[in-house]
Motif scaffolding. Structure first.
Motif, short mmCIF file in Angstrom:
data_model
loop_
_atom_site.label_atom_id
_atom_site.label_comp_id
_atom_site.label_asym_id
_atom_site.label_seq_id
_atom_site.Cartn_x
_atom_site.Cartn_y
_atom_site.Cartn_z
N GLY A 119 69.19 27.80 53.72
CA GLY A 119 68.94 28.45 52.44
C GLY A 119 67.98 27.72 51.55
N GLU A 120 67.66 26.46 51.86
CA GLU A 120 66.70 25.70 51.07
C GLU A 120 65.28 26.05 51.49
N ASP A 121 64.31 25.51 50.76
CA ASP A 121 62.89 25.75 51.06
C ASP A 121 62.25 24.50 51.65
N LEU A 122 61.25 24.73 52.49
CA LEU A 122 60.43 23.63 53.04
C LEU A 122 59.02 23.75 52.48
N VAL A 123 58.53 22.69 51.84
CA VAL A 123 57.16 22.68 51.32
C VAL A 123 56.30 21.82 52.25
N LEU A 124 55.35 22.47 52.90
CA LEU A 124 54.43 21.77 53.79
C LEU A 124 53.12 21.48 53.04
N ASP A 125 52.70 20.22 53.03
CA ASP A 125 51.40 19.87 52.45
C ASP A 125 50.31 20.18 53.46
N LEU A 126 49.29 20.92 53.03
CA LEU A 126 48.14 21.25 53.89
C LEU A 126 47.04 20.20 53.77
N TYR A 127 47.03 19.46 52.66
CA TYR A 127 46.16 18.30 52.41
C TYR A 127 44.69 18.63 52.18
N THR A 128 44.15 19.64 52.84
CA THR A 128 42.72 19.92 52.75
C THR A 128 42.45 21.41 52.93
N GLN A 129 41.36 21.89 52.34
CA GLN A 129 40.98 23.29 52.48
C GLN A 129 40.52 23.62 53.90
N HIS A 130 40.32 22.58 54.71
CA HIS A 130 39.92 22.80 56.10
C HIS A 130 41.12 23.02 57.02
N SER A 131 42.34 22.94 56.48
CA SER A 131 43.52 23.29 57.26
C SER A 131 43.58 24.82 57.35
N VAL A 132 43.58 25.34 58.57
CA VAL A 132 43.46 26.80 58.72
C VAL A 132 44.70 27.47 59.29
N TYR B 30 56.53 21.23 63.13
CA TYR B 30 55.45 21.98 62.51
C TYR B 30 54.17 21.13 62.53
N LYS B 31 53.06 21.76 62.92
CA LYS B 31 51.77 21.07 62.92
C LYS B 31 50.77 21.85 62.06
N VAL B 32 50.12 21.14 61.14
CA VAL B 32 49.04 21.72 60.35
C VAL B 32 47.74 21.40 61.08
N MET B 33 46.95 22.43 61.39
CA MET B 33 45.74 22.27 62.20
C MET B 33 44.48 22.59 61.39
N ASP B 34 43.38 21.91 61.74
CA ASP B 34 42.11 22.19 61.06
C ASP B 34 41.26 23.15 61.88
N GLU B 35 40.01 23.36 61.43
CA GLU B 35 39.13 24.33 62.07
C GLU B 35 38.77 23.96 63.50
N ASP C 260 46.05 11.16 60.65
CA ASP C 260 46.82 12.30 60.14
C ASP C 260 48.12 11.82 59.50
N TYR C 261 48.92 12.78 59.05
CA TYR C 261 50.19 12.48 58.39
C TYR C 261 51.34 12.84 59.33
N LYS C 262 52.40 12.03 59.29
CA LYS C 262 53.60 12.30 60.09
C LYS C 262 54.84 12.09 59.22
N SER C 263 55.81 12.99 59.33
CA SER C 263 57.03 12.84 58.54
C SER C 263 58.21 13.51 59.24
N ILE C 264 59.41 13.02 58.90
CA ILE C 264 60.67 13.59 59.40
C ILE C 264 61.46 14.06 58.17
N LEU C 265 61.82 15.34 58.14
CA LEU C 265 62.51 15.91 56.98
C LEU C 265 63.82 16.58 57.40
N SER C 266 64.76 16.61 56.47
CA SER C 266 66.03 17.28 56.70
C SER C 266 66.31 18.21 55.52
N ARG C 267 66.64 19.45 55.82
CA ARG C 267 66.95 20.43 54.79
C ARG C 267 68.22 21.19 55.17
N GLY C 268 68.85 21.77 54.16
CA GLY C 268 70.04 22.57 54.38
C GLY C 268 69.69 24.04 54.50
#
Length: 278
Positions: free
Chosen positions: A154-167, A215-220, A144-152
């Motif tokens: 009022g900003e936006d967070l873009v999460l990659d789902l990577y696959t159509q099997h992410s539900v 945040y965790k992106v989960m599959d089926e 799987d993918y792992k990352s550490i992000l920092s935002r201010g």
């Protein structure tokens, strides 16, 4: 009786030696190759039937791929079959098969695809009976993918789902031990949640301090596709602002260059005025 015993022991020796040789060959042949891919990518399980069957291609290429549980893929001429969980995701390119390449291609590979796979060629045996010849064993690992992000704020967070099997996406706040579902595939976009179907991304808008956490992106199958640890703080925005200002403020060298140019222009104007007087 004496000759019988000699014959018996000779046959026993041949049997034992043959068994040892066969076992050694089998264990060497079944040592699996190991391949690793990221979830959502295309995985290739390498295989070449020439190492077991020689250079001459069988009259009809009939390839099988199996997992420890069951057969997952078969290709015989124009006839193709895939297990239900791999429907539309498995392929052995026919144009490469006749030249010896029986590699299995798995599209949009999933965490649940992790495991051991074995390939076989089905060939004509004695009296036209079909015989399965073992070709290759491959151990597939999907990470799987792992990352550490920092935002201010009022900003936006873009999460990659990577696959159509992410539900779904689940969230655990910084000071919480509970997980909550923040997004499910098929739901309509909300004021703060927007899905980009084409790029398989989810945008969480106008971040607040309460959005800080994991945040965790989960599959089926309930397996994790990616994990993102998010911090929301003013410092993140301040750093970006400082970087922007650095790009806009001229350097000392640039300032000196501008001053030199102005000085030269001033001298030229003065000389021109003096010459004009004469």
């Amino acid at each position: 009786m004496k000759y019988f015993r000699q014959w018996f022991f000779l046959q026993l020796q041949c049997f034992l030696i043959g068994s040892l040789v066969d076992s050694f060959s089998l264990s060497s042949a079944t040592s699996p190759l190991s391949v690793t891919f990221k979830v959502g990518n295309q995985a290739v399980l390498p295989c070449s039937w020439k190492q077991r069957l020689g250079e001459v291609a069988p009259s009809t290429c009939y390839i099988q791929w199996s997992s420890p549980a069951d057969t997952v893929f078969e290709l015989q001429g124009e006839k193709k079959w895939q297990a239900e969980e791999f429907q539309g995701r498995m392929e052995v390119p026919e144009e490469k098969l006749k030249s010896g390449d029986c590699s299995l291609v798995i599209s949009d590979v999933q965490i649940g695809d992790t495991g051991r796979y074995e390939s076989f060629m089905v060939v004509d045996g004695v009296r036209s009976a079909k015989t399965k010849v073992f070709i290759q064993s491959v151990k597939l690992s999907v990470s799987d993918y792992k990352s550490i992000l920092s935002r201010g704020p009022g900003e936006d967070l873009v999460l990659d789902l990577y696959t159509q099997h992410s539900v779904k996406v689940v969230f655990q706040g910084r000071n919480s031990s509970e997980w909550s579902v923040v997004w499910m595939r098929g739901e309509e976009d909300s004021e703060r949640m927007e899905q980009d179907v084409a790029n398989e991304q989810l945008t969480i808008k106008n971040l607040k301090s309460s959005d800080e956490g994991m945040y965790k992106v989960m599959d089926e199958q309930g397996l994790g596709v990616s994990t993102v640890l998010l911090s929301v703080n003013e410092g993140s925005k301040a750093v970006k602002l400082a970087q922007t200002m650095d790009n806009q403020v001229p350097t000392d060298g640039a300032v000196r260059g501008s001053c030199s140019a102005l000085l030269l222009l001033s001298v030229l104007v003065t000389v021109f005025q003096i010459l004009h007087l004469f």
